[in-house]
Design a protein around this motif. Structure first.
Motif, PDB file in Angstrom:
ATOM      1  N   SER A   1       1.525  -7.678  -1.967  1.00  0.00           N
ATOM      2  CA  SER A   1       1.037  -6.494  -1.271  1.00  0.00           C
ATOM      3  C   SER A   1       2.133  -5.443  -1.245  1.00  0.00           C
ATOM      4  N   PHE A   2       1.736  -4.201  -1.555  1.00  0.00           N
ATOM      5  CA  PHE A   2       2.641  -3.054  -1.442  1.00  0.00           C
ATOM      6  C   PHE A   2       1.866  -1.967  -0.718  1.00  0.00           C
ATOM      7  N   ASN A   3       2.222  -1.721   0.536  1.00  0.00           N
ATOM      8  CA  ASN A   3       1.470  -0.817   1.388  1.00  0.00           C
ATOM      9  C   ASN A   3       2.258   0.472   1.566  1.00  0.00           C
ATOM     10  N   ALA A   4       1.808   1.523   0.877  1.00  0.00           N
ATOM     11  CA  ALA A   4       2.519   2.800   0.986  1.00  0.00           C
ATOM     12  C   ALA A   4       2.281   3.462   2.330  1.00  0.00           C
ATOM     13  N   LEU A   5       1.098   3.269   2.912  1.00  0.00           N
ATOM     14  CA  LEU A   5       0.785   3.916   4.189  1.00  0.00           C
ATOM     15  C   LEU A   5       1.641   3.364   5.320  1.00  0.00           C
TER      16      LEU A   5
END
Length: 451
Positions: free
Chosen positions: A72-76
């Protein structure tokens, strides 16, 4: 009661106690004292979780990291989630090593040990008998074990003469925070460190060191991300918290975003919407609903697309690469609508001018024609009661009427018809060329991140 029966009896009580308390109570002082008393009085085990430090010598903990998955890569939220294996190795000498060996033999686990060598793997149930580094991730939002059914931790003791080589391996799942910057989005490169250090031991007590300083951190060979390229680097570091210096290790996660996803999802659709708005230049000027609907719908589509993009990014005080693209696309569509307004304004002025000229010229020429009749014309029976001829429009004047009336009212001003047609024709060429020039400048700057 035999020694084995006594061990089983107290082991049952230990299991009952540990299953009756929560996770936080397991690390409380009262439970530690209780467990130490039970083990020492019943089994003769020396419960000693003190750091195995000899004098003032710093305990060296060699470390290795293996990244199993980054899922998972969550920019927000500006974080990423990963599963990794953590490996520690440290040496225990002197009385600490003897104590560990005696405890294992008392538990019936030291069959492989002799005076100079031996190796034994310890399960999680007996971790409380040994000192383990209190390593934690400084910038982690949460850390947990992936599996709740089976143990994901192991401790191995290898005896080499008078030294016990301790190896601790554990698998964790962590959500790590990262200070991201999206100035170059969607070709941004995020550098996110994950820092490991001891929670309670300063640098003069425990010092961390990579097992292989030169080698890059290990990761699963099949590890791939959907929108990023991942690169890992090792970084040594030292942290200072409340005037206390701690030894630490840092793994730098470098996420380089793929632009192919945004080419398909953002750039291509928005460019097509801009080109769609140019079809209004080929629609007749009198087709007001068609031209207005086409341009306004294109503009609203871009607004909706831009809102969806910004919804996946945290609010920022700066503009990024995709902001410039979307703003330019909306500007081109708005310019198409402004061009139609200008053309329609000139067309309206032309119609007003024609109506005024027709009214003045027709009325004046009719009066002049009727009042200028000679007596011979009247004698020949010219019917004065017949109303003057009124053409239906400026463009449908019969030839016989044009012969009887002057033509000065039929001449349109130089700025009217010529400009209305010229603007539409020029827009058909100017807008595509301007958009092509913008792309020629925009893409080299975006891809080289020189802004």
């Amino acid at each position: 009661m035999t020694e084995m029966q006594s061990f089983e009896f107290w082991a049952f009580h230990l299991w009952f106690i540990t299953s009756s308390v929560n996770t936080h109570a397991l690390h409380s002082t009262d439970f530690t004292v209780l467990m130490e008393t039970i083990l020492k009085n019943s089994l003769g085990i020396q419960y000693n979780r003190k750091i195995p430090q000899i004098g003032n010598k710093t305990l060296l903990v060699k470390t290795q990291l293996f990244v199993e998955d980054v899922n998972s890569f969550n920019a927000l939220d500006m974080d990423f989630r990963l599963d990794f294996f953590l490996w520690h190795q440290w040496n225990v000498t002197g009385n600490f090593c003897l104590t560990y060996e005696n405890n294992l033999k008392t538990l019936g686990m030291g069959e492989n040990f002799n005076d100079s060598s031996g190796k034994e793997t310890i399960t999680e149930d007996h971790f409380a008998l040994f000192w383990i580094p209190d390593t934690y991730i400084t910038n982690a939002k949460s850390v947990e074990t992936p599996s709740k059914v089976t143990s994901t931790e192991a401790l191995t003791i290898t005896k080499m003469l008078n030294t016990c080589v301790m190896e601790y391996t554990a698998r964790f799942a962590a959500v790590v925070g990262c200070q991201m910057e999206f100035k170059h989005y969607p070709v941004d490169i995020q550098e996110c460190p994950m820092t490991l250090r001891s929670y309670s031991y300063p640098i003069n007590v425990v010092r961390y060191e990579w097992l292989d300083r030169e080698a890059t951190p290990l990761k699963h060979p099949g590890l791939t991300l959907l929108q990023h390229n991942l690169e890992l680097k090792k970084l040594p570091c030292t942290l200072e918290t409340l005037t206390v210096r701690y030894s630490c290790l840092s793994v730098l996660f470098i996420f380089e975003r793929h632009i192919s996803h945004h080419l398909v999802q953002v750039f291509a659709p928005s460019a097509l919407i801009v080109m769609l708005s140019w079809f209004s230049f080929w629609i007749g000027i009198d087709a007001i609903p068609g031209r207005v609907t086409l341009v306004v719908t294109s503009l609203l589509s871009l607004f909706t697309q831009f809102s969806g993009i910004r919804g996946g990014l945290p609010p920022a005080s700066y503009i990024n690469g995709i902001d410039i693209w979307m703003a330019t696309c909306m500007l081109f569509v708005f310019a198409s609508f402004a061009e139609f307004v200008v053309v329609k304004f000139f067309d309206k002025q032309r119609q007003v001018f024609f109506r005024q000229q027709m009214k003045k010229t027709l009325i004046g020429d009719s009066r002049k024609h009727l009042t200028g009749l000679s007596v011979s014309d009247v004698e020949k029976g010219y019917d004065q009661s017949k109303p003057p001829i009124r053409p239906r429009s400026a463009w449908t004047i019969p030839v016989n009427v044009q012969d009887n009336f002057p033509h000065n009212w039929f001449k349109h001003p130089s700025w009217s018809m010529d400009w209305v047609v010229t603007i539409d024709h020029a827009a058909r060429i100017f807008f595509p060329v301007a958009f092509l020039i913008f792309n020629t400048i925009y893409w080299p700057i975006l891809l080289t991140r020189k802004y």
